[in-house]
Design a protein around this motif. Structure first.
Motif, mmCIF file in Angstrom:
data_model
loop_
_atom_site.group_PDB
_atom_site.id
_atom_site.type_symbol
_atom_site.label_atom_id
_atom_site.label_comp_id
_atom_site.label_asym_id
_atom_site.label_seq_id
_atom_site.Cartn_x
_atom_site.Cartn_y
_atom_site.Cartn_z
ATOM 1 N N ARG A 243 0.814 -1.216 0.000
ATOM 2 C CA ARG A 243 0.000 0.000 0.000
ATOM 3 C C ARG A 243 0.850 1.270 0.000
ATOM 4 O O ARG A 243 0.729 2.136 0.862
ATOM 5 C CB ARG A 243 -0.991 -0.025 1.167
ATOM 6 C CG ARG A 243 -1.990 -1.170 1.041
ATOM 7 C CD ARG A 243 -3.040 -1.168 2.126
ATOM 8 N NE ARG A 243 -3.910 -2.343 2.011
ATOM 9 C CZ ARG A 243 -4.984 -2.427 1.242
ATOM 10 N NH1 ARG A 243 -5.348 -1.377 0.504
ATOM 11 N NH2 ARG A 243 -5.712 -3.529 1.188
ATOM 12 N N HIS A 268 -0.587 -3.883 -3.450
ATOM 13 C CA HIS A 268 -1.140 -2.538 -3.621
ATOM 14 C C HIS A 268 -0.048 -1.508 -3.871
ATOM 15 O O HIS A 268 0.071 -0.507 -3.168
ATOM 16 C CB HIS A 268 -1.995 -2.157 -2.410
ATOM 17 C CG HIS A 268 -3.242 -2.969 -2.286
ATOM 18 N ND1 HIS A 268 -4.458 -2.555 -2.799
ATOM 19 C CD2 HIS A 268 -3.463 -4.186 -1.746
ATOM 20 C CE1 HIS A 268 -5.373 -3.477 -2.546
ATOM 21 N NE2 HIS A 268 -4.797 -4.485 -1.916
ATOM 22 N N SER A 270 2.606 -0.372 -7.623
ATOM 23 C CA SER A 270 2.578 -0.389 -9.089
ATOM 24 C C SER A 270 3.770 -1.182 -9.618
ATOM 25 O O SER A 270 4.386 -0.819 -10.628
ATOM 26 C CB SER A 270 2.603 1.047 -9.633
ATOM 27 O OG SER A 270 1.423 1.730 -9.288
ATOM 28 N N SER A 291 -0.514 -8.744 -4.370
ATOM 29 C CA SER A 291 -1.792 -8.344 -4.960
ATOM 30 C C SER A 291 -1.789 -6.899 -5.446
ATOM 31 O O SER A 291 -0.998 -6.061 -5.001
ATOM 32 C CB SER A 291 -2.906 -8.530 -3.934
ATOM 33 O OG SER A 291 -2.707 -7.663 -2.824
ATOM 34 N N SER A 292 -2.705 -6.622 -6.386
ATOM 35 C CA SER A 292 -2.955 -5.259 -6.871
ATOM 36 C C SER A 292 -1.683 -4.560 -7.325
ATOM 37 O O SER A 292 -1.355 -3.453 -6.876
ATOM 38 C CB SER A 292 -3.674 -4.438 -5.780
ATOM 39 O OG SER A 292 -4.932 -5.004 -5.498
ATOM 40 N N ASN A 293 -0.967 -5.237 -8.209
ATOM 41 C CA ASN A 293 0.188 -4.659 -8.891
ATOM 42 C C ASN A 293 -0.019 -4.816 -10.395
ATOM 43 O O ASN A 293 -1.154 -4.925 -10.855
ATOM 44 C CB ASN A 293 1.481 -5.319 -8.404
ATOM 45 C CG ASN A 293 1.955 -4.772 -7.075
ATOM 46 O OD1 ASN A 293 2.436 -3.646 -6.994
ATOM 47 N ND2 ASN A 293 1.823 -5.565 -6.020
ATOM 48 N N LYS A 294 1.061 -4.852 -11.145
ATOM 49 C CA LYS A 294 0.966 -4.978 -12.602
ATOM 50 C C LYS A 294 1.813 -6.146 -13.101
ATOM 51 O O LYS A 294 2.396 -6.085 -14.181
ATOM 52 C CB LYS A 294 1.421 -3.676 -13.263
ATOM 53 C CG LYS A 294 0.576 -2.463 -12.871
ATOM 54 C CD LYS A 294 1.116 -1.189 -13.489
ATOM 55 C CE LYS A 294 0.295 0.021 -13.084
ATOM 56 N NZ LYS A 294 0.848 1.283 -13.661
ATOM 57 N N SER A 315 -3.916 -11.656 -6.237
ATOM 58 C CA SER A 315 -5.086 -11.093 -6.912
ATOM 59 C C SER A 315 -4.791 -9.766 -7.598
ATOM 60 O O SER A 315 -3.838 -9.064 -7.272
ATOM 61 C CB SER A 315 -6.221 -10.908 -5.908
ATOM 62 O OG SER A 315 -5.864 -9.945 -4.920
ATOM 63 N N ASN A 316 -5.637 -9.457 -8.590
ATOM 64 C CA ASN A 316 -5.613 -8.157 -9.266
ATOM 65 C C ASN A 316 -4.261 -7.841 -9.908
ATOM 66 O O ASN A 316 -3.646 -6.799 -9.665
ATOM 67 C CB ASN A 316 -6.015 -7.043 -8.285
ATOM 68 C CG ASN A 316 -7.420 -7.229 -7.751
ATOM 69 O OD1 ASN A 316 -8.390 -7.242 -8.509
ATOM 70 N ND2 ASN A 316 -7.542 -7.408 -6.451
ATOM 71 N N ASN A 317 -3.823 -8.779 -10.727
ATOM 72 C CA ASN A 317 -2.648 -8.578 -11.564
ATOM 73 C C ASN A 317 -3.027 -8.960 -12.998
ATOM 74 O O ASN A 317 -4.203 -8.979 -13.348
ATOM 75 C CB ASN A 317 -1.468 -9.404 -11.042
ATOM 76 C CG ASN A 317 -0.786 -8.748 -9.856
ATOM 77 O OD1 ASN A 317 -0.088 -7.747 -10.005
ATOM 78 N ND2 ASN A 317 -0.982 -9.306 -8.663
ATOM 79 N N ASN A 338 -9.243 -12.144 -10.156
ATOM 80 C CA ASN A 338 -9.071 -11.057 -11.118
ATOM 81 C C ASN A 338 -7.695 -11.037 -11.774
ATOM 82 O O ASN A 338 -6.995 -10.013 -11.793
ATOM 83 C CB ASN A 338 -9.366 -9.710 -10.441
ATOM 84 C CG ASN A 338 -10.750 -9.668 -9.822
ATOM 85 O OD1 ASN A 338 -11.711 -10.171 -10.402
ATOM 86 N ND2 ASN A 338 -10.863 -9.105 -8.636
#
Length: 489
Positions: A243, A268, A270, A291-294, A315-317, A338
């Motif tokens: 984060r 969280h 980039s 999670s939540s990176n690229k 998640s969220n990649n 995701n």
């Protein structure tokens, strides 16, 4: 009767023994008075701290009374030999709204010259700047001022506190950059600055803190690349950088932490590139959060070596198939939601876990009939998210066997069952079964849920009295009653 006077106590012996008795009593009283007397500086320092507290609704400091033994006051510990105060430990309880202290930190604390540890945790309303007067305490080694409202910048002069073994300022409102002279605190084993408003780069000089076992900078606004300096940390077990606004790839030097690192949390941000293969060598890893990176590409096959991992969040990649077969003996929480996975099945190592409490596989390309899924353990589930898949069948058997379930998300599937047969547990707070093929009536038991969505199904009948908006029920065949249109007579 013969009475021998030699057997009777003499008058002088009686007087002597009486004097000795009273002398002993007076001595004990004198010792007791001294024992209950607090060192003048320590008492003054502590009462000065108390005077800076404006509100103490739970009476945390009620025992802090002048003239009494301060070593018996709540939160105070003293050295055994000289009875000097060496620790202040005051902690609020997160679940009790009145266990707080409101006020500021008084400079009078600098009078407590033997203070070794200062622990002011979860008091919530302690405000003001960083207490620079702590630099005047020659024996201070441990500072934990956590979850309060301290603000302003962390001053560079903190680098003068060279004896510090632990510094935690997490959960405050500090702004600005991490001071570069923090690199002078070479005795630190713990540095925790998480959950503040810090920005800028991580100072390169932190690599000098070679004794660190715990580095926590999460939940700030730090940016730039994560420094490639981790080969300096031979003892690091916990690394929390989630984060923030970090970019770039995971630095190669993190691979040197493999023997001991238990927690790696980079979620969280980039961060980009591929997940490095060397993470599969972290055999002591308990928690991995990316999670939540690229991140792109596939999850490394080496992840099959992570046999001891309990918490995995990818998640969220932008990760793609195939997902590796893992050899985890007991996963506690898993989130693969995701990405671009097409798992088809819920992995066997998940189904067989006896300790799992959180399972999140939203949009993972799962195509099963839920009635056929027979997990080893369902009792301890807290969170389940299977939304956005092609799952058919009924959730009734699964949910009716859970006792601790807080949230179930199953929207956008092909579930078909009678909603009235679903047992709504007392702990369930969030239920989303929207966009499926449920039928029957909406049972009265759902009114105890905090958030509900059963829209776009085939439900019918009069709604029980409820607190939800119309969006929770729209798109069904023939539901009526508030907040929808009134039922026809």
């Amino acid at each position: 009767m013969n009475l021998s006077y030699s057997n009777l106590p003499s008058k002088s012996n009686t007087i002597t023994k009486t004097f000795q008795f009273f002398f002993t009593i007076l001595t004990l009283l004198h010792l007791n008075v001294n024992a209950t007397k607090c060192n003048m500086d320590d008492e003054s320092g502590l009462l000065g701290f108390k005077s800076g507290i404006e509100s103490d609704p739970s009476g945390m400091l009620d025992s802090w009374i002048s003239g009494t033994d301060c070593c018996t006051w709540e939160g105070i510990n003293c050295q055994f030999d000289n009875k000097r105060v060496n620790m202040i430990s005051l902690s609020g309880q997160p679940d009790k709204s009145n266990s707080i202290l409101s006020g500021t930190l008084s400079p009078s604390l600098s009078k407590i010259q033997f203070l070794n540890g200062l622990y002011l945790q979860n008091l919530r309303n302690i405000s003001g700047p960083f207490p620079t007067f702590l630099l005047n305490l020659p024996n201070l080694q441990f500072i934990y001022i956590e979850n309060n409202m301290l603000s302003g910048q962390i001053p560079n002069i903190i680098g003068n506190m060279s004896k510090l073994g632990a510094l935690s300022l997490s959960g405050n409102r500090f702004t600005g950059t991490i001071p570069s002279l923090i690199a002078e605190l070479t005795q630190l084993t713990q540095l925790k600055l998480g959950n503040n408003l810090l920005n800028g780069l991580i100072p390169q000089g932190i690599e000098r803190l070679k004794k660190l076992t715990y580095l926590s900078l999460e939940m700030n606004q730090l940016s730039g690349k994560i420094p490639d300096f981790f080969s300096s940390f031979k003892e690091l077990r916990i690394l929390r950088l989630s984060r923030n606004k970090f970019s770039g790839e995971i630095p190669l030097s993190i691979s040197t932490l493999a023997p001991k690192l238990s927690y790696l949390e980079l979620g969280h941000n980039s961060l980009s590139g591929k997940i490095p293969d060397f993470l599969g060598k972290f055999k002591a890893l308990d928690t991995l959060d990316l999670s939540s990176n690229k991140f792109t590409g596939t999850v490394p096959k080496s992840f099959s070596n992570l046999t001891k991992i309990f918490n995995l969040n990818l998640s969220n990649n932008f990760l793609i198939d195939p997902f590796p077969e893992m050899n985890v003996k007991g996963i506690e929480s898993l989130d693969l939601s995701n990405n671009n996975f097409h798992l088809n099945q819920i992995p066997k190592w998940v189904t067989s876990s006896p300790i799992i409490f959180s399972l999140k596989l939203a949009n993972c390309g799962i195509k099963i009939k839920l009635d056929d899924w027979k997990p080893s353990e369902t009792y301890f589930y807290d969170f389940i998210d299977l939304s956005g898949n092609e799952i058919s069948g009924s959730v009734v058997e699964l949910l009716n066997k859970t006792e601790y379930l807080v949230s179930f998300e199953g929207s956008r599937n092909k579930l078909r069952f009678d909603l009235e047969k679903l047992r709504i547990g007392k702990r369930l707070m969030y239920l989303d079964l929207s966009r499926n093929s449920m039928f029957g009536k909406v049972p009265e038991s759902v009114v105890g849920v905090e958030k509900l969505n059963v829209s776009y199904n085939h439900l019918c009948g009069k709604l029980p009295e409820n607190k939800f908006s119309a969006t929770a029920f729209v798109g069904n065949d023939c539901l009526c009653g508030s907040p929808l249109q009134p039922c026809k007579p």
